[in-house]
Design an enzyme around this catalytic site. Structure first.
Site, PDB file in Angstrom:
ATOM      1  N   ARG A 186      -1.368   3.721  -5.307  1.00 37.04           N
ATOM      2  CA  ARG A 186      -1.345   2.238  -5.424  1.00 37.04           C
ATOM      3  C   ARG A 186      -2.603   1.507  -5.694  1.00 37.04           C
ATOM      4  NH1 ARG A 186       2.784   0.844  -0.684  1.00 37.04           N
ATOM      5  NH2 ARG A 186       0.716   0.321   0.156  1.00 37.04           N
ATOM      6  N   ASN A 197      -1.215  -6.780  -3.319  1.00 35.06           N
ATOM      7  CA  ASN A 197      -0.987  -6.046  -1.973  1.00 35.06           C
ATOM      8  C   ASN A 197      -2.035  -5.274  -1.647  1.00 35.06           C
ATOM      9  OD1 ASN A 197       1.170  -5.757   0.181  1.00 35.06           O
ATOM     10  ND2 ASN A 197       0.495  -3.492  -0.197  1.00 35.06           N
ATOM     11  N   GLU A 198      -2.515  -6.016  -0.221  1.00 32.12           N
ATOM     12  CA  GLU A 198      -3.816  -5.531   0.211  1.00 32.12           C
ATOM     13  C   GLU A 198      -4.789  -5.093  -0.715  1.00 32.12           C
ATOM     14  OE1 GLU A 198      -2.173  -1.996   2.631  1.00 32.12           O
ATOM     15  OE2 GLU A 198      -1.750  -3.428   4.202  1.00 32.12           O
ATOM     16  N   PHE A 227       9.914   7.964   5.064  1.00 25.73           N
ATOM     17  CA  PHE A 227      10.162   8.025   6.516  1.00 25.73           C
ATOM     18  C   PHE A 227       9.365   6.797   7.261  1.00 25.73           C
ATOM     19  CE2 PHE A 227      10.731  12.246   5.219  1.00 25.73           C
ATOM     20  CZ  PHE A 227      12.248  12.505   5.651  1.00 25.73           C
ATOM     21  N   HIS A 228       9.017   5.799   6.687  1.00 27.74           N
ATOM     22  CA  HIS A 228       8.283   4.614   7.372  1.00 27.74           C
ATOM     23  C   HIS A 228       9.460   3.998   8.120  1.00 27.74           C
ATOM     24  CE1 HIS A 228       6.252   1.352   8.044  1.00 27.74           C
ATOM     25  NE2 HIS A 228       5.009   2.019   7.515  1.00 27.74           N
ATOM     26  N   TRP A 284       1.802   7.036   7.466  1.00 26.71           N
ATOM     27  CA  TRP A 284       0.676   7.427   6.676  1.00 26.71           C
ATOM     28  C   TRP A 284      -0.483   7.529   7.759  1.00 26.71           C
ATOM     29  CZ3 TRP A 284      -2.569   3.972   9.315  1.00 26.71           C
ATOM     30  CH2 TRP A 284      -2.178   2.803   9.693  1.00 26.71           C
ATOM     31  N   GLU A 344       7.227   6.440   0.905  1.00 29.55           N
ATOM     32  CA  GLU A 344       7.480   6.038   2.420  1.00 29.55           C
ATOM     33  C   GLU A 344       8.923   6.197   2.850  1.00 29.55           C
ATOM     34  OE1 GLU A 344       4.025   2.904   2.901  1.00 29.55           O
ATOM     35  OE2 GLU A 344       5.132   2.118   0.983  1.00 29.55           O
ATOM     36  N   GLU A 377       2.698  -8.181   7.920  1.00 33.48           N
ATOM     37  CA  GLU A 377       2.997  -6.832   8.050  1.00 33.48           C
ATOM     38  C   GLU A 377       2.841  -6.135   9.231  1.00 33.48           C
ATOM     39  OE1 GLU A 377       2.172  -3.663   5.125  1.00 33.48           O
ATOM     40  OE2 GLU A 377       2.438  -5.473   3.522  1.00 33.48           O
TER      41      GLU A 377
END
Ligand code: GAL
Length: 689
Positions: A131, A169-170, A378-379, A336, A376, A328
């Site tokens: 990203r 984003n970020e 399993f987030h 992560w 992501e 968030e």
């Protein structure tokens, strides 16, 4: 005809605008998370909004990574699904924080223009698949990003459901530094604006060392390679440039959005303890509401204090200490970290309300519904894979009820703190890079140590950037503030002179803003006000310890300190510095200036904090055991006392009012249940001053 090389996008950051009016994102506190309907079939969306309403969600961040799913090929846009999602949310009374999806360039763009991807210090160009795979100096990326931003703004800029713009984003997460040739060109341009002439650059960086004097701008390159010994001036300027380059990209998108829309604009920062990837304090001045992403770290034994530190730092960079937004966080394990810990029962509310206590006007999560596929998968999420049968869902619904009950807290501000910790990313960057006397010192550790001592005593502390006005503070702590300019040094020196208490810890004031050492004895900028000075550093080897005369021991760092007109509060008691001062105090016109020449253990810092608080006349928000966190927000009609119990026993505290979470009257004493939270509308409004 030879092809002209593209012109790099310059990193230009104008002076910040005056603070905009306070932004209200929802009726009451904001609640919700990233919503990615594009990952789900249409029939799931109806269930989504039904459950959002059940949980009390009133704001979602939409479209964050939806560039490639809207602009499916160069200039070809399919808005249909996004139109449907916007309308569905609107019909259900859910506000939208609409993102420009520019964090994730589409595959067709990366394939056609692989040169937009950032280049690492060793020359490796990042492949597609991550990203923020873009370089801020790339004119191609800029053109495509702004083109899509413009199309988005034209389409939804006046839609009544859109409450906030969320740029990218970020920014910097994945592309904080790019070392490509375009970045080199933009860096040179930035240097010209900052220093004016090549001669000034040579002087600021001291390039005569190793004969590195530059005779032409083209000779200046980013600090590439792996040698780990960049010129410190060049290194610091590259950090500054990189922060400005990303900020100028944000500003370019913001300008496009503002041409088509009156909706306020922000971007989600990643503010925590330690040196950050970019200088967020300067970024926050360009946002309508400062927004943060905060995730607790699994191996952090005191994660609630890390959370409190981040939240105090957000308040410190938010204009006028006004409310900010937790954009968030997670309801459980992220994906992560190495071992992604679930939250314990009660932690979702305790953590979220911990942010609200310290000034957030809401609690938002990544993400609404757990993904089944993709990186992501399993987030954790507000709606987990196991659905509404889960503990997480029950706690998410409960948090929604709590936030609704706290609606009246919106717009109130955190009680003014009388203690401040000064943070500075440049100092953190400088401390942790290059050939320093000790390469394993960690800026965040020193910051956390001092914050922790106040936090566990229920003493509110602002965490403020180095350019902050320090006038209202009775205690100001500057942990390892390695690089300082004259103006900042002046503001800090003024603290004891006007009767306050200043604490500077080791390595503070040693370098100027270009990273040059100030001569005449450490810590240069503060030597006189401290009345003590250091003529030599004594970094310790791994496992080596030096005793102090209070029985404690220090690791990592010691100094040979001499007294001028300060007294020694603690002395070294072993090794070659034995008998020499370790912690000093100078009485200054009603105030005091302290120097702490070593990283102290928690118990010693606790003892000092007790004395410092008494000396500076600081009061505790409540008198309670450590582990009971207490913060007050003050509104126009009422004050609100947040009590969070991070321990596993019930804790009593004197407090009087109505607990808004249970709608019960409590006082004059109340027990905060183990792991629980109370938020009292106090019987008597606490005064603002
Ligand atoms: C954040 C990011 C989100 C999501 C989250 C997972 O850093 O902004 O998009 O990836 O991490 O914890």
């Amino acid at each position: 005809m030879t092809e002209q090389p593209p012109e790099a996008v310059p990193a230009r950051v104008p002076a910040p605008p005056p603070a905009p009016p306070v932004v209200r994102l929802a009726e009451g506190l904001a609640y919700g998370g990233d919503y990615n309907p594009e990952q789900w079939p249409r029939e799931v969306w109806d269930e989504d909004v039904r459950l959002m309403r059940e949980a009390g969600v009133n704001l979602v961040t939409l479209g964050v990574f939806a560039w490639g799913t809207v602009e499916t090929a160069n200039g070809v846009r399919d808005w249909s699904w996004l139109d449907d999602a916007v309308d569905l949310l609107h019909r259900n009374g859910i506000g939208i924080d609409l993102a420009t999806p520019t964090a994730a360039p589409p595959s067709w763009l990366l394939t056609a223009h692989p040169e937009i991807a950032p280049v690492l210090a060793d020359g490796f160009r990042e492949p597609a698949g991550g990203r923020n795979a873009w370089c801020p100096a790339s004119p191609v990326y800029r053109r495509f990003a702004l083109r899509h931003t413009e199309a988005l703004a034209e389409r939804y800029g006046r839609h009544p459901a859109v409450r906030l713009w969320h740029v990218g984003n970020e920014l910097g997460g994945g592309n904080a530094r790019c070392y490509c040739d375009l970045s080199a060109a933009a860096f040179r341009d930035w240097l010209q604006a900052r220093h004016g002439s090549l001669q000034a650059v040579n002087e600021a960086w001291g390039t005569d060392q190793w004969g590195h004097r530059f005779g032409d701008w083209s000779e200046i390159l980013p600090p590439r390679g792996r040698h780990g010994a960049p010129n410190p001036g060049l290194f610091l300027d590259y950090e500054r440039y990189s922060s400005d380059a990303l900020l100028s990209h944000y500003l370019a998108e913001k300008a496009v959005l503002e041409r088509h829309s009156a909706v306020p604009v922000t971007t989600n920062l990643m503010v925590g303890a330690g040196a950050q990837i970019v200088d967020y304090a300067s970024w926050a001045k360009h946002t309508a509401i400062a927004a943060n992403d905060h995730y607790t770290l699994v191996d952090d034994l005191l994660r609630e204090q890390d959370l409190a530190f981040a939240a105090d730092r957000m308040r410190g960079i938010s204009a006028g200490r006004r409310p900010w937004l937790l954009m968030e966080s997670s309801t459980g394990g992220p994906s992560w970290q190495r071992r992604n810990r679930a939250k314990d029962p009660g932690e979702i509310a305790r953590h979220s309300l911990g942010h609200v206590a310290r000034g957030s006007d809401g609690a938002m999560f990544f993400q609404w519904r757990a993904s089944t596929a993709g990186a992501e998968q399993f987030h954790s999420a507000m709606l987990p894979h196991s659905g509404t049968r889960s503990r997480v869902w029950r706690e998410v619904v409960e948090l929604g009820r709590y936030l609704k009950a706290l609606a009246e807290v919106q717009d109130s501000t955190v009680e003014p703190a009388r203690a401040a910790i000064v943070v500075d990313d440049l100092s953190g960057w400088a401390l942790q890079h290059g050939l320093k006397p000790h390469r394993e010192l960690r800026y965040g550790r020193e910051l956390r140590t001092w914050h922790r001592a106040l936090w566990r005593r229920q003493i509110l502390c602002d965490v403020v950037p180095v350019d902050a006005d320090l006038d209202g503070y009775d205690l100001v702590i500057a942990p390892t503030l390695l690089v300082v300019d004259d103006a900042a040094a002046e503001r800090l020196r003024a603290v004891p002179e006007r009767g306050g208490t200043l604490v500077a810890t080791y390595l503070s004031g040693v370098c100027d803003r270009d990273g040059k050492v100030v001569t005449g004895g450490f810590p240069g900028a503060f030597r006189e006000v401290l009345g003590a000075w250091t003529d030599e550093f004594y970094p310790l080897q791994e496992g080596e310890r030096t005793a102090l005369d209070n029985g404690a021991a220090v690791e990592d760092w010691t100094e040979r300190v001499h007294l001028e007109d300060a007294e020694a509060v603690l002395r070294y008691a072993s090794g070659s510095l034995s008998g020499g001062p370790a912690v000093t105090r100078r009485a200054v016109s009603g105030g005091a200036a302290w120097y702490v020449s070593a990283p102290l253990d928690d118990t010693t810092v606790d003892d000092l904090a007790e004395r410092l608080a008494a000396e500076a006349g600081l009061t505790r928000t409540v008198e309670a055991e450590p582990g009971l966190e207490a913060v007050r927000r003050i509104g126009a009609d009422h004050s609100y006392l947040f009590l969070l119990n991070h321990t596993d026993t019930d804790l009593k505290v004197a407090a009087d009012g109505r607990d808004l979470l249970t709608d019960t009257r409590v006082g004059p004493e109340t027990a905060v249940p183990a792991g629980g939270v109370r938020v009292l509308r106090e019987s008597v409004r606490h005064p603002l001053e």
